[in-house]
Design an enzyme around this catalytic site. Structure first.
Site, PDB file in Angstrom:
ATOM      1  CD1 TRP A  99      -2.199  -2.096   1.997  1.00  0.00           C
ATOM      2  CD2 TRP A  99      -2.943  -1.326   0.032  1.00  0.00           C
ATOM      3  NE1 TRP A  99      -3.207  -2.916   1.570  1.00  0.00           N
ATOM      4  CE2 TRP A  99      -3.679  -2.473   0.372  1.00  0.00           C
ATOM      5  CE3 TRP A  99      -3.232  -0.667  -1.167  1.00  0.00           C
ATOM      6  CZ2 TRP A  99      -4.697  -2.986  -0.436  1.00  0.00           C
ATOM      7  CZ3 TRP A  99      -4.252  -1.180  -1.975  1.00  0.00           C
ATOM      8  CH2 TRP A  99      -4.965  -2.322  -1.605  1.00  0.00           C
ATOM      9  CG  ASP A 166      -3.198   4.006   4.077  1.00  0.00           C
ATOM     10  OD1 ASP A 166      -4.281   3.871   4.669  1.00  0.00           O
ATOM     11  OD2 ASP A 166      -2.859   3.318   3.091  1.00  0.00           O
ATOM     12  CE  LYS A 190      -8.647  -2.995   4.175  1.00  0.00           C
ATOM     13  NZ  LYS A 190      -7.772  -2.173   3.366  1.00  0.00           N
TER      14      LYS A 190
HETATM   15  C1  LIG Z   1      -7.190  -1.804   2.231  1.00  0.00           C
HETATM   16  C2  LIG Z   1      -6.115  -0.793   2.269  1.00  0.00           C
HETATM   17  C3  LIG Z   1      -5.964   0.177   1.267  1.00  0.00           C
HETATM   18  C4  LIG Z   1      -6.833   0.207   0.024  1.00  0.00           C
HETATM   19  O1  LIG Z   1      -8.018   0.776   0.308  1.00  0.00           O
HETATM   20  P1  LIG Z   1      -9.106   1.036  -0.833  1.00  0.00           P
HETATM   21  O2  LIG Z   1     -10.168   1.702  -0.029  1.00  0.00           O
HETATM   22  O3  LIG Z   1      -9.483  -0.292  -1.383  1.00  0.00           O
HETATM   23  O4  LIG Z   1      -8.509   1.925  -1.842  1.00  0.00           O
HETATM   24  C5  LIG Z   1      -4.969   1.112   1.406  1.00  0.00           C
HETATM   25  N1  LIG Z   1      -4.147   1.100   2.464  1.00  0.00           N
HETATM   26  C6  LIG Z   1      -4.253   0.178   3.437  1.00  0.00           C
HETATM   27  C7  LIG Z   1      -3.317   0.220   4.592  1.00  0.00           C
HETATM   28  C8  LIG Z   1      -5.240  -0.795   3.364  1.00  0.00           C
HETATM   29  O5  LIG Z   1      -5.350  -1.714   4.340  1.00  0.00           O
END
Ligand SMILES: *Cc1c(COP(=O)(O)O)cnc(C)c1O
Length: 354
Positions: A99, A166, A190
């Protein structure tokens, strides 16, 4: 009994599913949440309450805006440099997984990414610690929890430059000091709600400094001015996020859920370390509480164990293809009884494979 260890979209509380289903049939005077206008006072109330809950649960200080956007965390990979990185300047990135890597990839359209440290050579099994962040970086970007590899960043580096994080897979799972960050983003699917919603928490004073023209939908300021309703927001996703955050608040908030998350993680890691058949894949001090990655000493036993797990209602523990083995994601709504069910199965399996 199903135990959902899926990495995302993932488990949410059963009572949230029930409340959400009721609102699909009747949210207000017989109208479904799926058919009401986002401009009604009822839905404006939903956005207001959701924003208030985010601020309250994370103790967001004054001077920050909470935004409800779309496009996932993946769109934030580009929106962050577009809004924060002046032309020709560079931003510092900590490369801790796929990511982080995808975030780095987007920077080139706006400026330069400076990778301050990387754990790529060890397949991202740890969080790099000793690195320095150049003071002329427009910002420092990190990923608080590496969903695929099962590492989590429990400490931020000391730096004077704005910090962007993030937090997609550990937001609302542990107490954080928001004042240490300048921008936090997270795909909702999540720990917050269903897919389709992205939460951004941004310190207002860092915006508007790039000198670049920004298309409206990609401009944080436009969304701040529009109260996250510049265009039609993801009405249902915001509504379910509100229900889930109400659930979290009623449970005692983030500090309470953090205690549960620590207990769940400790229980499973203890079994992984104790059980001769299994081993963890990450540096112990960086082990994630949200995504527990582990493999088997004898890889040939992985298939039979996965089969046994599936037969016993343990869902979603197959590891990501870039790590292999298993990944048990244990987001806020996963009860500790599910963790115990997995542990018991690991013990039974070990008994039968002496
Ligand atoms: C799942 C995830 C993403 C991707 O997220 P999307 O909403 O599908 O774009 C980005 N960063 C992390 C740390 C993730 O766990």
């Amino acid at each position: 009994m199903r135990h959902n260890f899926g990495a995302g979209p993932c488990i949410l509380p059963q009572e949230v599913f029930k409340q959400a289903s009721r609102a699909v049939l009747d949210f207000k005077d017989g109208l479904s949440i799926l058919e009401i206008s986002h401009r009604t006072s009822e839905f404006e109330g939903v956005v207001e309450e959701t924003e208030k809950l985010v601020k309250e649960l994370l103790n967001v200080p004054a001077g920050y805006s909470v935004l409800f956007l779309q496009g996932g965390a993946s769109l934030q990979f580009a929106m962050v440099p577009m809004n924060l990185l002046p032309e020709g300047k560079s931003a510092s990135y900590l490369e801790t997984g796929v990511w982080a890597n995808k975030a780095i990839k987007e920077v080139k359209f706006f400026g330069k990414a400076n990778i301050v440290a990387s754990s790529k050579d060890s397949n991202y099994t740890f969080i790099p610690k000793d690195y320095s962040i150049p003071e002329d970086s427009a910002y420092f970007h990190c990923t608080s929890n590496n969903t695929i590899y099962g590492t989590e960043m429990f400490n931020l580096p000391e730096t004077k430059v704005p910090v962007v994080c993030d937090m997609s897979s550990d937001i609302m799972s542990r107490v954080i000091d928001v004042s240490k960050y300048d921008l936090i983003y997270a795909g909702a699917q999540k720990n917050i709600g269903p897919a389709g919603l992205t939460i951004v928490i941004v310190k207002d004073e860092i915006l508007g400094k790039t000198g670049r023209g920004i298309p409206s939908m990609l401009d944080y300021k436009v969304h701040i001015d529009g109260g996250s309703m510049y265009n039609t927001p993801p009405v249902f996703s915001i509504y379910v996020a509100m229900l889930n955050l109400r659930w979290l608040k009623a449970k005692g908030g983030v500090a309470e859920i953090e205690k549960e998350n620590i207990a769940k993680a400790n229980a499973l890691y203890t079994e992984i370390d104790r059980n001769p058949l299994f081993k963890g894949t990450c540096a112990i001090e960086d082990r994630s509480r949200m995504n527990v990655c582990f493999v088997m000493e004898n890889p040939e036993l992985e298939k039979p164990f996965l089969k046994l797990a599936e037969e016993n209602g343990i869902e979603g523990i197959k590891g990501h293809r870039s790590v292999g083995g298993f990944r048990a994601s244990m987001y806020n709504a996963l009860p500790i009884t599910s963790v115990h069910a997995l542990i018991e199965l690991m013990q039974t399996f070990a008994e039968n494979h002496k």
